[in-house]
Design an enzyme around this catalytic site. Structure first.
Site, short mmCIF file in Angstrom:
data_model
loop_
_atom_site.label_atom_id
_atom_site.label_comp_id
_atom_site.label_asym_id
_atom_site.label_seq_id
_atom_site.Cartn_x
_atom_site.Cartn_y
_atom_site.Cartn_z
N SER A 173 39.19 30.32 50.06
CA SER A 173 39.58 31.09 48.88
C SER A 173 40.82 30.51 48.18
O SER A 173 41.80 30.13 48.83
CB SER A 173 39.87 32.54 49.27
N SER A 218 42.30 32.43 45.91
CA SER A 218 43.00 33.62 45.40
C SER A 218 44.47 33.66 45.80
O SER A 218 45.32 34.02 44.97
CB SER A 218 42.28 34.89 45.86
N LYS A 253 31.66 43.62 48.89
CA LYS A 253 31.88 44.39 47.66
C LYS A 253 31.21 45.76 47.68
O LYS A 253 31.83 46.75 47.27
CB LYS A 253 31.45 43.57 46.45
N ASN A 279 35.39 44.81 43.55
CA ASN A 279 36.07 43.57 43.95
C ASN A 279 37.58 43.71 43.90
O ASN A 279 38.30 42.77 44.24
CB ASN A 279 35.62 42.39 43.09
N ASP A 283 34.82 41.23 37.83
CA ASP A 283 34.03 40.00 37.72
C ASP A 283 33.45 39.81 36.33
O ASP A 283 33.51 38.72 35.75
CB ASP A 283 32.90 40.01 38.75
N GLY A 298 19.10 35.70 39.84
CA GLY A 298 19.63 36.48 40.95
C GLY A 298 19.81 37.94 40.56
O GLY A 298 19.97 38.28 39.38
N ALA A 353 26.68 39.58 42.94
CA ALA A 353 27.32 38.79 41.88
C ALA A 353 26.67 39.07 40.53
O ALA A 353 27.36 39.22 39.51
CB ALA A 353 27.22 37.30 42.21
N GLY A 398 32.25 28.35 37.78
CA GLY A 398 32.89 29.65 37.80
C GLY A 398 34.38 29.64 38.05
O GLY A 398 34.96 30.71 38.31
#
Length: 300
Positions: free
Chosen positions: A19, A21, A70, A91, A106, A131, A135, A265
């Site tokens: 990650s 983040s 999530k 999230n 998101d 999908g 997400a 992304g």
């Protein structure tokens, strides 16, 4: 001058070592003069709730949540935002009056990246979303709110695509929401090279301006038959919600199929983080320098 109160934040996921983040939020904090402790916490699904409880007992006041937690994060919340309710997933956790409140940033992160960083006009766009998992659910409401003309959802499990469509709550009379079986779309795409260019719906394949991959199909070792337009006559853009090497297989396939642009992304990651930062601290950081820092680190 940095504030003297250390605030504890984290990102929960499994796995989570990759990650970015913590680096993103450290940069945001330095930029805004907010000192914070932001860590990555690896929590398998069976221990996620206990991990969040331990984090809260140790002073945690906000957290990001990524795969696969999530939906479980939403169940922890006393209240969730409207966009989190529509997504069916959270999230971003915010500690308010002794309880968790949930949001999902998101979708707005994706929309801001596409429109403000890449200059893509979503108003009136025709979008194919590959999908129907968490997400996809996170970004679909924001795409619809941005004014796209049509959202087509294609998933290997048609039932899961139907479930997402029901959650979005779109009036079918608006003709904005369409469902496609993955294999049916692949077969239609395969007929495109031999179809007349002048045909409005060549080979039964609808026209799209934007194709967004929200699946993890490219992360497997098996080759993927992507339901892509295979058309370089009508410009279209490919987007993968993953970033770095994880996004490369889909974006490479899209370019081979004639996509005019390929976007990963990374920008969405930074923008959704900025929205979380705003929820926690009441100030929106400047995302451009942080995006540039991460992109430079990718060597791209």
């Amino acid at each position: 001058m940095l504030s003297t109160v250390m605030r504890r934040y984290a990102v929960f996921g499994h796995p989570i070592a990759h990650s970015r983040s913590p680096r993103i939020h450290a940069a945001f904090g330095a930029q805004c003069g907010i000192e914070l402790d932001y860590t990555a916490i690896d929590a398998p699904p069976e221990s996620f709730v206990d991990a969040v409880d331990a984090f809260e007992r140790n002073g945690g006041c906000g957290a990001n949540v990524t795969l696969p937690h999530k939906p479980a994060a939403a169940a922890l919340c006393r209240e969730v935002s409207e966009r989190a309710r529509r997504a069916g997933a959270v999230n971003t956790l915010i500690r308010v009056d002794g309880a968790w409140h949930g949001d999902n940033t998101d979708g707005i992160g994706l929309v801001r990246d596409l429109t403000q960083r890449h200059g893509i006009a979503l108003e009136g766009a025709r979008v194919l979303l590959l999908g129907a998992g968490g997400a996809a659910a996170g970004v679909a409401p924001a795409l619809l709110d941005a004014g796209i003309a049509r959202l087509a959802i294609s998933n290997r499990s048609f039932e899961r695509a139907q479930a997402l469509a029901l959650r979005l709550g779109i009036n079918d009379g608006e003709q904005r929401l369409h469902l496609w079986g993955w294999d049916a779309l692949v077969e239609a795409a395969a007929r495109l090279p031999d179809a007349p260019r002048a045909s409005a719906a060549r080979a039964g394949y609808p026209e799209f301006d934007l194709v967004i991959n929200s699946t993890a199909a490219a992360r497997t070792v098996d080759p993927v038959a992507w339901p892509l337009p295979f058309d370089d006559a009508a410009p279209w853009t490919a987007v993968d919600l993953g970033y770095g090497e994880a996004a490369r297989p889909f974006l490479d396939a899209a370019r081979d199929a004639g996509a005019a642009r390929g976007i990963d992304g990374l920008g969405m990651l930074v923008e959704q983080a900025a929205e979380s930062f705003l929820r926690w601290h009441g100030v929106r950081p400047d995302t451009d320098p942080v995006y540039a820092m991460l992109r430079a680190g990718d060597g791209a």
